[in-house]
Scaffold this motif. Structure first.
Motif, short mmCIF file in Angstrom:
data_model
loop_
_atom_site.label_atom_id
_atom_site.label_comp_id
_atom_site.label_asym_id
_atom_site.label_seq_id
_atom_site.Cartn_x
_atom_site.Cartn_y
_atom_site.Cartn_z
N GLY A 16 17.04 -6.17 -14.11
CA GLY A 16 18.29 -5.43 -13.96
C GLY A 16 19.13 -5.48 -15.22
N PHE A 17 20.44 -5.25 -15.07
CA PHE A 17 21.31 -5.27 -16.25
C PHE A 17 22.22 -6.50 -16.20
N VAL A 18 22.53 -6.98 -17.42
CA VAL A 18 23.40 -8.16 -17.56
C VAL A 18 24.78 -7.67 -17.96
N VAL A 19 25.80 -8.18 -17.30
CA VAL A 19 27.18 -7.87 -17.70
C VAL A 19 27.80 -9.16 -18.24
N SER A 20 28.67 -9.02 -19.20
CA SER A 20 29.39 -10.21 -19.67
C SER A 20 30.48 -10.52 -18.67
N ASP A 21 30.99 -11.72 -18.68
CA ASP A 21 32.19 -11.97 -17.89
C ASP A 21 33.37 -11.30 -18.62
N ALA A 22 34.48 -11.22 -17.92
CA ALA A 22 35.62 -10.46 -18.44
C ALA A 22 36.03 -10.97 -19.82
N ASN A 23 36.01 -10.07 -20.79
CA ASN A 23 36.35 -10.41 -22.17
C ASN A 23 35.45 -11.49 -22.76
N GLY A 24 34.32 -11.75 -22.10
CA GLY A 24 33.43 -12.82 -22.55
C GLY A 24 32.78 -12.53 -23.89
N VAL A 25 32.66 -11.25 -24.25
CA VAL A 25 32.09 -10.94 -25.57
C VAL A 25 33.14 -11.21 -26.65
N LYS A 26 34.33 -10.70 -26.40
CA LYS A 26 35.39 -10.91 -27.39
C LYS A 26 35.66 -12.41 -27.59
N SER A 27 35.49 -13.16 -26.50
CA SER A 27 35.83 -14.58 -26.61
C SER A 27 34.80 -15.35 -27.45
N LEU A 28 33.70 -14.70 -27.83
CA LEU A 28 32.76 -15.37 -28.74
C LEU A 28 33.44 -15.67 -30.08
N VAL A 29 34.45 -14.85 -30.40
CA VAL A 29 35.20 -15.10 -31.64
C VAL A 29 36.10 -16.32 -31.43
N THR A 30 36.81 -16.32 -30.31
CA THR A 30 37.70 -17.45 -29.99
C THR A 30 36.91 -18.76 -29.95
N GLN A 31 35.70 -18.68 -29.41
CA GLN A 31 34.90 -19.90 -29.27
C GLN A 31 34.31 -20.38 -30.60
N GLY A 32 34.56 -19.63 -31.66
CA GLY A 32 34.05 -20.06 -32.97
C GLY A 32 32.57 -19.81 -33.12
N TYR A 33 32.07 -18.76 -32.48
CA TYR A 33 30.64 -18.46 -32.57
C TYR A 33 30.43 -17.19 -33.40
N ALA A 34 31.19 -16.16 -33.07
CA ALA A 34 31.06 -14.90 -33.80
C ALA A 34 32.17 -14.80 -34.84
N ALA A 35 31.85 -14.11 -35.94
CA ALA A 35 32.83 -14.00 -37.03
C ALA A 35 33.96 -13.05 -36.68
N ASP A 36 33.61 -11.97 -35.99
CA ASP A 36 34.63 -11.00 -35.58
C ASP A 36 34.09 -10.26 -34.36
N GLU A 37 34.86 -9.31 -33.83
CA GLU A 37 34.47 -8.69 -32.56
C GLU A 37 33.20 -7.86 -32.70
N ARG A 38 33.00 -7.25 -33.85
CA ARG A 38 31.78 -6.47 -33.99
C ARG A 38 30.56 -7.41 -34.01
N ASP A 39 30.71 -8.51 -34.72
CA ASP A 39 29.64 -9.51 -34.75
C ASP A 39 29.37 -10.02 -33.32
N ALA A 40 30.45 -10.22 -32.57
CA ALA A 40 30.32 -10.69 -31.18
C ALA A 40 29.52 -9.68 -30.35
N ALA A 41 29.87 -8.40 -30.51
CA ALA A 41 29.19 -7.36 -29.72
C ALA A 41 27.70 -7.31 -30.08
N VAL A 42 27.42 -7.38 -31.35
CA VAL A 42 26.02 -7.31 -31.80
C VAL A 42 25.24 -8.51 -31.28
#
Ligand code: BGC
Length: 770
Positions: free
Chosen positions: A294-320
């Motif tokens: 099936g399809f996977v959904v992120s939790d609410a704002n869970g992709v953007k929060s990859l930046v907050t969590q210190g994992y992604a450099a910015d939101e585009r990096d998070a999305a990718v």
């Protein structure tokens, strides 16, 4: 010692018929073809893939990015229409009005370039209008069939409103009652959790994705969200692979086997990698090992929060990175990080085929739900479905089944109808609509909810005076984020608080019997509702003491979403009935149990600690060196819980006898059939949950002191006996071994117990030969 390793994945593959593989699209899609496990229940119709691919071929990069974007509809509808028209929004959530859903759908279907319909998701957690007990309460029913019926009702109400998909069931096993989200899940046990997962998926989805009156089930939060450090919501999780596979994964594996169409990734980091971008979780485990299609959904704002969590450099990096790891749809409050995906493809940081895979999975969901043929909901029929009296009847039955009689010293319960002239229903839960319903409830008919005071009033009739007073106001120190949907009433002044307290005590003084309705407010558990202290909040203990001082008979009813530190209540009040958040018909159900019209038969899906310092405390721990199982673990606190896992009393008594195994010795991989007799030795009809536990005495890993491997809820008349039978197959006897990094079966002796809780004493054993 010979090794008897099982390549489980291989055996699953071998068991899938060729026909199933042929009808699936696995071979049509390169990324799906990589999955080594193929489940017939996850098979995707080939024509859906063909259709999705034809659409993908016509889509611009911007439209593809839009197809994997789901937005919260917070604010004015007009603000979202432009995005739908432009094809930059593929799904919405938090729209429940069928007219509004049709309005958005019309823009998508008639005004967007490709006319791709929207997918509407929502948190249909324990009902839409008709509210069932909170999930932890349904877990306490130990009755998967009741849960399936409840989620069938929830699906019918949601689909009739235009909703296509729910963010449920929540399957996070947890062993820490400080974590607020315990209320939304199955409790501490993987086996019980797996049984409930299967039932919930069947209830929501029916026998296939797209069945009439059903919605897509979304298993969440993948994975191990319930093991956050300190029970703090969203906090990091560090678990071993063996804990991951043996404790946290089974409910998800069961949901996927049952055909769940969606999985939501979790917020927190698992062993330092955020779940929303964790390729091991979302691709290796979920797709390759579990066979999820099936399809996977992120939790609410869970992709953007990859930046907050210190994992992604910015939101585009998070999305990718979320997409590359195996995420498909991003759930976000606008603007979504995925709006940067088109540019990421152009600049070469994202392969277009990865985006296409995600888009395909979302489109397939829409195709399977029939949205291209029937995008709209018939709003003229919605109200009829939502107000179906049969739904309330199911909700009442479910609430009755969820009740757990924690203690009943001196058999004060059930109350004798007609024995009391005046009943005081006292406490913050006595007449509170919100707390009867619990959290994750947004569009019920509040005025239709039956509170405990109202339920008792209806049960006893006009001849008995029923008075009620909250006595105490419950308020969180930090407001709940859900107060934006339903603000809490104003705080009492200290003069009001004093007056209300005295009024409650006065009502108790005037009564022949006091029903104390205690617990935690609905907003005190759920998301962002972790606690460091599990005592009864507010002035409730003072209220208990003041009422106790009156010398009246007292019964306590608890409404709460997690085990609480109720040791003082347990010693002061003879009878305690756990009602969880019982839902729309909660007051009726509890009143019927108090007066013996129904006999409580639920069991705890969590070990109930004596105090917060014992946490984590769970029945399925390993046997360590001294101190032994019964030994003292603390010098300042007992080692045993207040109530064990699986505990729950009845107004009648049950006895277990004649435990036997069909073969005392079996070859590895062969099943063992366990049989026992359960007898109602008391004087009332009642339900008992026969529970089977095993312990493997030796092997390649230390195995838990007990593990639940079977259960059956039975109704017995006084004097009636029933033989209950359980089969222990490879599925029950295997475990994931860190030594082998695979699922294994060990030759070993297994102890078996069958009884009414995790302390069952009736025992036998069998040996698995090499
Ligand atoms: C929660 C999810 C929920 C989502 C949408 C998040 O904050 O963690 O469980 O489904 O919001 O409401």
């Amino acid at each position: 010692m010979p090794s008897f390793e099982i390549a489980e994945m291989k055996s699953v593959l071998a068991s899938v018929s060729l026909a199933a593989l042929v009808t699936t699209a696995c071979l049509a899609s390169p990324s799906l073809a990589q999955s080594p496990v193929a489940l017939a229940s996850q098979a995707v119709p080939a024509e859906a893939v063909v259709r999705a691919n034809a659409l993908i071929a016509r889509m611009t990069l911007e439209e593809k990015a839009g197809q994997v974007t789901q937005l919260f509809m917070f604010g004015k509808p007009e603000d979202f229409e432009a995005g739908v028209r432009a094809g930059s929004t593929g799904a919405l959530l938090f729209v429940t009005d069928p007219t509004l859903i049709n309005r958005f759908q019309k823009v998508a279907v008639e005004e967007s370039r490709l006319g791709i319909p929207l997918l509407f998701g929502y948190d249909v957690i324990h009902g839409l209008r008709t509210i069932f007990p909170a999930p932890i309460g349904m877990a306490a029913s130990w009755d998967p069939a009741a849960l399936e019926r409840g989620q069938t009702v929830a699906a019918a109400e949601a689909r009739a409103s235009g909703i296509h998909w729910t963010f449920a069931p929540m399957l996070d096993v947890t062993r820490d009652p400080r974590w607020g989200r315990i209320v939304e899940g199955p409790g501490e046990d993987p086996y019980l959790g797996a049984a409930l997962a299967r039932a919930a998926v069947r209830g929501f989805q029916g026998d296939r994705i797209g069945a009439p009156g059903r919605i897509i089930a979304g298993a969440k939060h993948f994975a191990v969200y319930g093991a956050s450090e300190g029970g703090r919501d969203y906090d990091s999780v560090f678990v071993s692979d063996s804990q991951f596979y043996n404790t946290y994964l089974p409910p998800f594996a069961a949901a996927i086997e049952a055909g769940a169409g969606n999985v939501m990734s979790a917020y927190m980091e698992l062993n330092d990698v955020p779940a929303a971008a964790n390729a091991w979780l979302l691709t290796d485990v979920l797709r390759r090992q579990l066979g999820f299609q099936g399809f996977v959904v992120s939790d609410a704002n869970g992709v953007k929060s990859l930046v907050t969590q210190g994992y992604a450099a910015d939101e585009r990096d998070a999305a990718v990175r979320a997409l590359t790891a195996g995420g498909d749809l991003e759930m976000a409050i606008a603007p979504a990080a995925n709006s940067g995906l088109a540019e990421a493809v152009r600049s070469g940081t994202l392969e277009e085929s990865v985006l296409d895979d995600a888009v395909r999975r979302v489109l397939i969901a829409k195709i399977r739900m029939g949205l291209f043929e029937n995008p709209y909901v018939d709003a003229s029929k919605t109200e009829t479905v939502l107000s179906d009296p049969a739904h309330r009847q199911e909700a009442r039955d479910a609430a009755e089944k969820s009740l757990v009689l924690l203690q009943n010293t001196g058999s004060i319960l059930p109350l004798t109808p007609g024995a009391h002239r005046r009943i005081a229903v006292i406490g913050p839960m006595a007449d509170s609509v919100d707390d009867t319903l619990g959290s994750w409830v947004f569009v019920p008919k509040y005025e239709e909810t039956v509170t405990l005071a109202e339920g008792i009033r209806r049960r006893v009739g006009a001849d008995v005076e029923v008075t009620t007073a909250p006595g105490v106001q419950l308020r969180r120190g930090v407001p709940s984020m859900f107060e934006m949907f339903r603000p809490s009433p104003a705080a009492w002044t200290s003069a009001q608080a004093q007056a209300e307290f005295e009024r409650a005590v006065e009502e108790a003084r005037e009564a022949d019997i006091v029903i104390l309705a205690l617990g935690e407010g609905a907003m005190m558990s759920g998301e962002m509702a972790s606690r460091a202290d599990l005592s009864l909040p507010g002035d409730q203990l003072r209220l208990v003491e003041a009422v106790k001082a009156l010398g009246k008979p007292i019964v306590a009813v608890l409404m709460n979403g997690r085990p609480l530190d109720i040791a003082p209540v347990a010693s002061d009040v003879p009878a305690i009935l756990e009602a969880w958040y019982p839902g729309t018909e909660g007051g009726v159900a509890v009143a019927r149990a108090l007066f013996g019209d129904v006999n409580p038969g639920g069991k705890l899906p969590m070990t109930w600690p004596r105090s917060v310092g014992q946490i984590p405390i769970y029945y399925s721990h390993n046997i360590t060196k001294a101190p032994t199982e019964q030994g003292q673990r603390y010098w300042d606190e007992a080692s045993t819980p207040l109530y064990p896992f699986g505990h729950g009393l009845s107004y009648t008594d049950f006895a277990f006898s004649d435990l036997s195994v069909d073969r005392a010795s079996v070859a590895i991989g062969e099943p063992v059939v366990v049989t026992a007799t359960v007898t109602n030795t008391g004087h009332r009809t009642g339900d008992e949950v026969a529970q089977l536990y095993i312990h493997q005495r030796s092997g390649r890993a230390t195995r838990p002191v007990r593990e639940l491997k079977g259960f059956q809820r039975v109704t017995l008349q006084p004097g009636e006996s029933r033989r209950v039978q359980f089969e222990l197959t490879r599925a029950e006897l295997r475990y994931w071994s860190a030594a082998e990094r695979d699922w294994v079966l060990d030759p070993a002796t297994f102890d078996v117990w069958v009884g009414g809780d995790s302390r069952a004493q009736l025992a036998t054993s069998f040996t698995v030969q090499p």
